[in-house]
Design a protein around this motif. Structure first.
Motif: not given
Length: 147
Positions: A107-108, A102-104, A46-47, A36-38
């Motif tokens: 990814t989440l 949308r990407v977020g 993000l959460a 996820c590269h986070l």
């Protein structure tokens, strides 16, 4: 004299052990969620935004406990990756509301089960009967920061 028996007291220092446990937790998260590269803090932001869209950066500081300057850096990185967007808050024109893109959202949703796997892996180091007590103890420490 082994490292475990160094006599320096670090093996009994809550501050040192919490720091080391935090390092280990970070490593486990990065291992579990590498796709996820986070970072753990990016995931937390993000959460949090995913739970309550439209929070300001000040709200995020209060909810996550991440200091203001670090949070500003995290927001900048998430913006540059297209995971979040921000716009002026209606209530306060000086503040920005943060929302997932949308990407977020994608990814989440990919990162959440991986973060749960990291938590499971961390807690597996403890006997099952102690896991809930451990989490409650950590919560007490964190809540003590808010007093």
């Amino acid at each position: 004299m082994g490292q475990e028996d160094s006599g320096d007291g670090f093996d009994r220092s809550a501050m040192h052990l919490l720091h080391r446990a935090g390092q280990y937790a970070n490593d486990v998260f990065l291992l579990e969620a590498s796709a996820c590269h986070l970072t753990p803090r990016q995931f937390t932001v993000l959460a949090t935004v995913g739970e309550l869209e439209g929070l300001t950066q000040t709200d995020l500081v209060e909810r996550t406990g991440i200091d203001r300057s670090t949070l500003a850096d995290i927001v900048a990185r998430l913006l540059s990756r297209g995971l979040i967007r921000r716009r002026r808050a209606k209530q306060d024109g000086r503040a920005y509301e943060i929302r997932l893109t949308r990407v977020g959202i994608k990814t989440l949703s990919e990162a959440q089960p991986r973060a749960m796997a990291a938590d499971t892996r961390l807690l597996s180091k403890l006997p099952p009967a102690k896991r809930q007590e451990f989490l409650e103890s950590l919560s007490l420490i964190v809540q003590g920061d808010k007093d």
